[in-house]
Design a protein around this motif. Sequence first.
Motif: not given
Length: 364
Positions: A120-129, A144-152, A160-162, A322-328
């Motif tokens: 339940s977190f997310g970032a707006d950039a992908e990472n190769s690792e 694996m499940f991930a939040a789409a994000g809350n900034e529409a 990402y990682p969604a 709203t958005s997830a705590a733990g998000s980058s």
Amino acid sequence: MKADEMWKVSTGKGVKVAVVDSGVSPDTPSLKGQVLDETPHAVGYKATKDYTGHGTTMAELIAGTGAGGGLKGLAPEAKIVPYRINADSLKDKVDQENAPKLADVIRAIADSDVKIISMSFGADAENSEDLAAFKYAHSKGKLMFAAAGNEAQKKNLIGYPAAYPYVVGIAASDEDGSVGKFSEHGNYVDLASPGLSVPVWCDEKLKAYCLSQGTSQATAIASASAALVWSAHPDWTANQVLASLIDTAGRDWARDDPSTYLGYGLIRPRKVLEDSGYKPVAADTDPLATENAEGVEEDPSAASPSASTSSQAPKDTSGGATSAAGSSSESSDDTTMWVTLGAAAAVLVVGGGAFAVIRSRRRT
């Protein structure tokens, strides 16, 4: 979601869910006995010390027992394996230096007997690792499940990682199946799940619940839904569990034409559980094969905040972004009402019925 009916068939017993978040406190009344001491030491830094209350909420939404006036999750006999990852919300420099990287956590989970990874977190950039780690986890049979994000309403960046291959992107809907106007959208959204007016821990003190909204909560409920199905069908693969949830999702559009806002529809595990003769797809069938092959695309009709007034916008819903705590990249969940702990459990009975939404097609 008619949880009482589902619990006659499955309660999530035998399924372990990794909650990758801000840490999970195992000491809340609802989580006593539910959090396993199985986090590998190499990536286990303060996994059971939740610095925001966010991860503990997600764990309760998945597997809370409801004891002591706490939340009763959708899969109350599933078990939680906690993880804390490094994120911008970690302000302590020592914690930042010691908290594990996401890629290391995902690889550790991949090598364990955990079946489901809830993020339940997310970032707006992908990472190769990270990308390599998720592909590895998929090869090890993890779902694996991930939040789409809350900034529409602000920027609607690809989350990402969604948006990684093999990760199920989750949007948030209300009890009527309408997408939350904060819920980010794009062709990486695979399913929708209830995420509005959901009880959450107000803060890291874990003294009271608030009502809140977000794709974080939706992701936890989606993960719990998968736990119910996998518990009832322990011999199924991750592909088969996911395919069954996609097949039975609530929607009023063609299955092969997923919505930008709601993916294949609103998750309805009850439809799988109540059908004793349900036949899964072949074990090696990738239910997200088209998306994984084509990659993530920007959605021109949904990228602008002004899309909320267009004919392709979701139905209006109450509340702001709203958005997830733990998000980058995002702040903690907004809260709208204080709820003190009472004697009766706050049982998760969020909706899961039919859809009647205005949607955007993914592809033209």
